[in-house]
Motif scaffolding. Structure first.
Motif, PDB file in Angstrom:
ATOM      1  N   ARG A  45      44.565  46.052  42.048  1.00 15.68           N
ATOM      2  CA  ARG A  45      45.335  45.846  43.284  1.00 15.68           C
ATOM      3  C   ARG A  45      44.768  44.678  44.085  1.00 15.68           C
ATOM      4  O   ARG A  45      45.510  43.891  44.670  1.00 15.68           O
ATOM      5  CB  ARG A  45      45.326  47.138  44.100  1.00 15.68           C
ATOM      6  N   THR A  49      47.236  41.503  44.892  1.00 17.12           N
ATOM      7  CA  THR A  49      47.709  41.245  46.254  1.00 17.12           C
ATOM      8  C   THR A  49      47.027  40.064  46.936  1.00 17.12           C
ATOM      9  O   THR A  49      47.426  39.680  48.030  1.00 17.12           O
ATOM     10  CB  THR A  49      47.534  42.505  47.131  1.00 17.12           C
ATOM     11  N   SER A  51      46.208  36.390  48.005  1.00 19.31           N
ATOM     12  CA  SER A  51      46.945  35.127  48.061  1.00 19.31           C
ATOM     13  C   SER A  51      46.349  34.104  47.105  1.00 19.31           C
ATOM     14  O   SER A  51      47.055  33.277  46.538  1.00 19.31           O
ATOM     15  CB  SER A  51      46.912  34.563  49.484  1.00 19.31           C
TER      16      SER A  51
END
Length: 107
Positions: A45, A49, A51
């Motif tokens: 995760r 997630t 950037s």
């Protein structure tokens, strides 16, 4: 807020420039106790997630039951399995820096 005197130390303000912001990195340290599958999902995760996942470095300190590895897999083994890789065979940009058992140091 309470009044502060001028003599109290204040934190140094961050010095962020456009060039340093683009190359900054984040180190994420994860302690893990006998929960490799959950740790692996956390790392998955984290990269999914982010950037800029290429700027992440993850350090894992884990304690597992080495006598029963199939019942207590490590975080790295579980993460590799989630990503569809065998341990040590990662996609480009991922590196497995090293692994060491604590009991290897026993005299």
């Amino acid at each position: 807020p309470p009044a502060t005197s001028k003599s109290e130390p204040k934190p140094i303000p961050p010095q962020i420039t456009t060039s340093s912001h683009r190359s900054s990195t984040i180190f994420v340290s994860i302690p893990q106790f006998r929960d490799g599958k959950r740790c692996a999902r956390t790392i998955q995760r984290l990269f999914a997630t982010a950037s800029h996942p290429e700027r992440l470095t993850v350090g894992i300190i884990e304690q597992t039951d080495t006598a029963h590895p199939s019942e207590d897999p490590t975080c790295l083994e579980s993460y590799c399995a989630l990503e569809g890789y065998a341990m040590g065979e990662h996609k480009k940009g991922y590196q497995h820096k090293g692994e060491r058992q604590a009991d290897w140091d026993r005299v």
